[in-house]
Design an enzyme around this catalytic site. Structure first.
Site, PDB file in Angstrom:
ATOM      1  N   TYR A  51       4.135   5.885  10.404  1.00  0.00           N
ATOM      2  CA  TYR A  51       3.316   4.869   9.943  1.00  0.00           C
ATOM      3  C   TYR A  51       4.048   3.856   9.482  1.00  0.00           C
ATOM      4  CZ  TYR A  51      -1.131   2.518   8.667  1.00  0.00           C
ATOM      5  OH  TYR A  51      -1.977   1.393   8.775  1.00  0.00           O
ATOM      6  N   PRO A  97      -4.041  -0.532  18.792  1.00  0.00           N
ATOM      7  CA  PRO A  97      -3.641  -1.047  17.332  1.00  0.00           C
ATOM      8  C   PRO A  97      -3.808   0.008  16.351  1.00  0.00           C
ATOM      9  CG  PRO A  97      -5.738  -2.135  18.031  1.00  0.00           C
ATOM     10  CD  PRO A  97      -5.182  -1.468  19.536  1.00  0.00           C
ATOM     11  N   HIS A 100       1.009  -1.161   0.035  1.00  0.00           N
ATOM     12  CA  HIS A 100       0.017   0.021   0.157  1.00  0.00           C
ATOM     13  C   HIS A 100       1.018   1.355  -0.018  1.00  0.00           C
ATOM     14  CE1 HIS A 100      -4.183  -1.624   1.645  1.00  0.00           C
ATOM     15  NE2 HIS A 100      -3.456  -2.465   0.691  1.00  0.00           N
ATOM     16  N   LYS A 158       1.267  -0.884  15.185  1.00  0.00           N
ATOM     17  CA  LYS A 158       2.463  -1.072  15.623  1.00  0.00           C
ATOM     18  C   LYS A 158       2.920  -2.281  16.374  1.00  0.00           C
ATOM     19  CE  LYS A 158       4.238   2.599  13.610  1.00  0.00           C
ATOM     20  NZ  LYS A 158       3.966   2.107  12.365  1.00  0.00           N
ATOM     21  N   TYR A 195      -9.117   5.192   8.136  1.00  0.00           N
ATOM     22  CA  TYR A 195      -9.475   5.656   9.348  1.00  0.00           C
ATOM     23  C   TYR A 195     -10.269   6.782   9.431  1.00  0.00           C
ATOM     24  CZ  TYR A 195      -5.053   3.004  10.299  1.00  0.00           C
ATOM     25  OH  TYR A 195      -4.013   1.866  10.350  1.00  0.00           O
TER      26      TYR A 195
HETATM   27  C1  LIG Z   1      -6.867  -9.476  19.685  1.00  0.00           C
HETATM   28  C2  LIG Z   1      -5.632  -8.706  19.110  1.00  0.00           C
HETATM   29  C3  LIG Z   1      -5.858  -8.157  17.985  1.00  0.00           C
HETATM   30  C4  LIG Z   1      -4.563  -7.344  17.455  1.00  0.00           C
HETATM   31  N1  LIG Z   1      -4.550  -6.650  16.294  1.00  0.00           N
HETATM   32  C5  LIG Z   1      -3.476  -6.155  16.105  1.00  0.00           C
HETATM   33  C6  LIG Z   1      -3.583  -5.225  14.749  1.00  0.00           C
HETATM   34  O1  LIG Z   1      -4.347  -5.034  14.220  1.00  0.00           O
HETATM   35  N2  LIG Z   1      -2.290  -4.722  14.435  1.00  0.00           N
HETATM   36  C7  LIG Z   1      -1.214  -4.626  15.185  1.00  0.00           C
HETATM   37  O2  LIG Z   1      -0.180  -4.230  14.780  1.00  0.00           O
HETATM   38  N3  LIG Z   1      -1.378  -5.422  16.219  1.00  0.00           N
HETATM   39  C8  LIG Z   1      -2.462  -6.153  16.573  1.00  0.00           C
HETATM   40  N4  LIG Z   1      -2.231  -6.664  17.905  1.00  0.00           N
HETATM   41  C9  LIG Z   1      -0.811  -6.913  18.566  1.00  0.00           C
HETATM   42  C10 LIG Z   1       0.178  -7.893  17.977  1.00  0.00           C
HETATM   43  O3  LIG Z   1      -0.698  -9.044  17.610  1.00  0.00           O
HETATM   44  C11 LIG Z   1       0.967  -8.300  18.753  1.00  0.00           C
HETATM   45  O4  LIG Z   1       1.896  -7.150  18.913  1.00  0.00           O
HETATM   46  C12 LIG Z   1       2.180  -9.342  18.660  1.00  0.00           C
HETATM   47  O5  LIG Z   1       1.359 -10.693  18.460  1.00  0.00           O
HETATM   48  C13 LIG Z   1       3.099  -9.472  19.251  1.00  0.00           C
HETATM   49  O6  LIG Z   1       3.781 -10.787  19.274  1.00  0.00           O
HETATM   50  P1  LIG Z   1       4.507 -11.383  20.393  1.00  0.00           P
HETATM   51  O7  LIG Z   1       5.146 -12.698  19.499  1.00  0.00           O
HETATM   52  O8  LIG Z   1       5.428 -10.821  21.239  1.00  0.00           O
HETATM   53  O9  LIG Z   1       3.468 -11.977  21.410  1.00  0.00           O
HETATM   54  P2  LIG Z   1       2.260 -12.954  21.107  1.00  0.00           P
HETATM   55  O10 LIG Z   1       1.710 -12.940  19.556  1.00  0.00           O
HETATM   56  O11 LIG Z   1       1.174 -12.545  22.258  1.00  0.00           O
HETATM   57  O12 LIG Z   1       2.913 -14.402  21.436  1.00  0.00           O
HETATM   58  C14 LIG Z   1       3.135 -14.698  22.604  1.00  0.00           C
HETATM   59  C15 LIG Z   1       3.334 -16.451  22.585  1.00  0.00           C
HETATM   60  O13 LIG Z   1       3.466 -16.744  24.025  1.00  0.00           O
HETATM   61  C16 LIG Z   1       2.719 -17.776  24.466  1.00  0.00           C
HETATM   62  N5  LIG Z   1       2.807 -17.851  25.800  1.00  0.00           N
HETATM   63  C17 LIG Z   1       2.083 -17.059  26.604  1.00  0.00           C
HETATM   64  N6  LIG Z   1       2.461 -17.344  27.883  1.00  0.00           N
HETATM   65  C18 LIG Z   1       3.174 -18.572  27.933  1.00  0.00           C
HETATM   66  C19 LIG Z   1       3.819 -19.335  28.808  1.00  0.00           C
HETATM   67  N7  LIG Z   1       3.564 -18.978  30.150  1.00  0.00           N
HETATM   68  N8  LIG Z   1       4.472 -20.572  28.575  1.00  0.00           N
HETATM   69  C20 LIG Z   1       4.698 -20.584  27.299  1.00  0.00           C
HETATM   70  N9  LIG Z   1       4.081 -19.684  26.193  1.00  0.00           N
HETATM   71  C21 LIG Z   1       3.440 -18.769  26.673  1.00  0.00           C
HETATM   72  C22 LIG Z   1       1.376 -17.403  23.803  1.00  0.00           C
HETATM   73  O14 LIG Z   1       0.602 -18.584  23.562  1.00  0.00           O
HETATM   74  C23 LIG Z   1       1.899 -16.738  22.498  1.00  0.00           C
HETATM   75  O15 LIG Z   1       1.672 -17.672  21.325  1.00  0.00           O
HETATM   76  C24 LIG Z   1      -3.355  -7.584  18.261  1.00  0.00           C
HETATM   77  C25 LIG Z   1      -3.297  -8.199  19.429  1.00  0.00           C
HETATM   78  C26 LIG Z   1      -4.366  -8.793  19.962  1.00  0.00           C
HETATM   79  C27 LIG Z   1      -4.402  -9.832  21.159  1.00  0.00           C
END
Ligand SMILES: Cc1cc2nc3c(=O)[nH]c(=O)nc-3n(C[C@H](O)[C@H](O)[C@H](O)COP(=O)(O)OP(=O)(O)OC[C@H]3O[C@@H](n4cnc5c(N)ncnc54)[C@H](O)[C@@H]3O)c2cc1C
Length: 390
Positions: free
Chosen positions: A385, A294, A75, A298, A202
């Site tokens: 952005y 969100p 985009h 980011k 937006y």
């Molecule tokens: C509902 C939702 C919608 C979102 N929408 C957007 C969006 O539109 N745009 C955007 O930019 N960001 C969005 N986000 C944020 C984005 O998805 C996260 O920033 C991203 O997933 C971060 O990645 P991560 O790997 O750090 O954490 P996560 O994706 O949360 O991964 C963490 C992992 O650790 C595992 N875990 C947790 N506790 C334990 C434990 N005790 N032992 C072992 N494993 C464990 C979990 O199961 C998970 O698989 C959204 C988040 C959510 C929750």
């Protein structure tokens, strides 16, 4: 109890844990990923969808960018709307950069496929994961299928999201946290319908914020600002579409395809940062250390930028240079705070807050008008952005 050894034990098999493991493995550093959930559960989560340029490059460099480059959508800009009309912020014309629409679900799928192809070690359904002696001889214990396991390691990467255990392991007198909980949530739906527009819209509206987004030509993602404690049953598909149509410019709303939703969820919005992001031999990465609303797209991108700094630090460490380890927290946080500011600014500008009143809403409209008329203001938005440089 079984005992195994790895160089870096990674807790969490979300995007940050998987990407870190992929990059380190390619650099000859052994990792083991412990994920609490089943793989089907992790792959079924619908989350982020907009990738910054730096994220795209990281995925390509890690050997997981091929499907993104074929199936993702570049985009060049985005639309901002208020008072029944919109204007375009043209990232490409302003700063010569773009973003990629490619779902987090797909990124995660690509990462699992790449880890499997390299025989990367991932333990899913790991229960009762516990971090032991992160300040001394680090090891991690967990249970699977009724058996206790122990992983000895040099370093522990806490990639376990906002509700994970890693951040809680850091002593309270070391960890500092700041938090802003927003007084509303985002009601999101996924539908097998053509997107309302070729780029994201937006919308700031008197009734609240709306976002028209997409995953591909036949899969749309929409959000509306809603009370966070609204029961989901209240939001029938018809109620959702009616409210979304009210908040988007009428030419878009009138032409928008609607249909049965295939996912619907109500998520709270918060800004949260934990510092420092390293405690002895434990690092925090991604949502484990910080959450943004969100609105600025980011969350996932920040998780990837943390992985950039940490993978660089660990690769240098095993080459004999500890400077990256010592500066990881500071380098990662410098970027985190700027993205937190941008997400807060864009959230504040586009949403209705209980305290806004007529004056607050007029100020927001005036700022959106200024954004429309000022190349300088649009450049600031575009730079943030599409993502600040690593
Ligand atoms: C509902 C939702 C919608 C979102 N929408 C957007 C969006 O539109 N745009 C955007 O930019 N960001 C969005 N986000 C944020 C984005 O998805 C996260 O920033 C991203 O997933 C971060 O990645 P991560 O790997 O750090 O954490 P996560 O994706 O949360 O991964 C963490 C992992 O650790 C595992 N875990 C947790 N506790 C334990 C434990 N005790 N032992 C072992 N494993 C464990 C979990 O199961 C998970 O698989 C959204 C988040 C959510 C929750």
């Amino acid at each position: 109890m079984t005992t195994t050894r790895t160089q870096v034990c990674i807790i969490g098999g979300g995007p940050s844990g998987l990407l870190l493991s992929q990059i380190l493995h390619r650099a000859g550093i052994d990792t083991l990923v412990l994920e609490r959930q089943s793989r089907a559960y992790v792959l079924g989560r619908i989350r982020a969808g907009v990738l910054e340029g730096g994220t795209m490059q990281m995925l390509r460099d890690a050997g997981v960018g091929a499907r993104m480059d074929t199936e993702g959508f570049l985009h060049d800009g985005t639309y901002v709307a208020t008072r029944n009309r919109g204007f375009r912020v043209d990232f490409d014309a302003l700063i010569g950069r773009q973003v990629m629409v490619y779902g987090q679900t797909e990124v995660t799928k690509d990462l699992y496929a790449a880890r499997d192809a390299m025989d990367g070690r991932i333990v899913d359904e790991a229960a009762d994961v516990a971090i032991q002696d992160a300040a001394g001889t680090p090891h991690v214990t967990y249970r699977r299928d009724g058996t206790e396991h122990r992983v000895d390691c040099d370093w522990i990467a806490g990639c376990d999201g906002f509700h994970g255990l890693s951040r809680q392991t850091i002593p309270a007198d070391v960890l500092r946290t700041v938090e802003r909980v927003y007084p509303f949530g985002w009601l999101g739906v996924l539908s097998r319908t053509a997107p309302a527009a070729p780029e994201l819209i937006y919308a700031n509206h008197d009734r609240g914020f709306a976002l028209a987004s997409m995953r591909n030509e036949s899969l749309s993602r929409y959000y509306i600002q809603a009370p966070v404690d609204d029961p989901l049953e209240k939001w029938t598909d018809d109620a959702f579409w009616d409210e979304l149509r009210r908040r988007l410019p009428s030419d878009v709303a009138d032409a928008m395809e609607t249909g049965p939703t295939i996912e619907k969820s109500l998520a709270p919005l918060r800004s949260f940062v934990a510092e420092p992001m390293r405690w002895n031999r434990l690092f925090l990465v991604g949502d484990a250390a910080h959450i943004v609303p969100p609105t600025g797209a980011k969350g996932l991108n920040l998780a990837v930028s943390d992985v950039h700094y940490l993978s660089d630090a660990l690769i240098r460490h095993y080459g004999g240079d500890d400077e990256g380890i010592d500066s990881y927290s500071e380098r990662a946080l410098a970027r985190v705070w700027k993205a937190t500011r941008f997400s807060w600014w864009f959230t504040t500008l586009m949403h209705r807050f209980p305290e806004d009143g007529a004056f607050g809403q007029r100020m927001k409209q005036a700022e959106i008008d200024y954004l429309e008329s000022s190349r300088a203001a649009q450049t600031v938005m575009a730079e943030n952005y599409v993502g600040l440089p690593f």
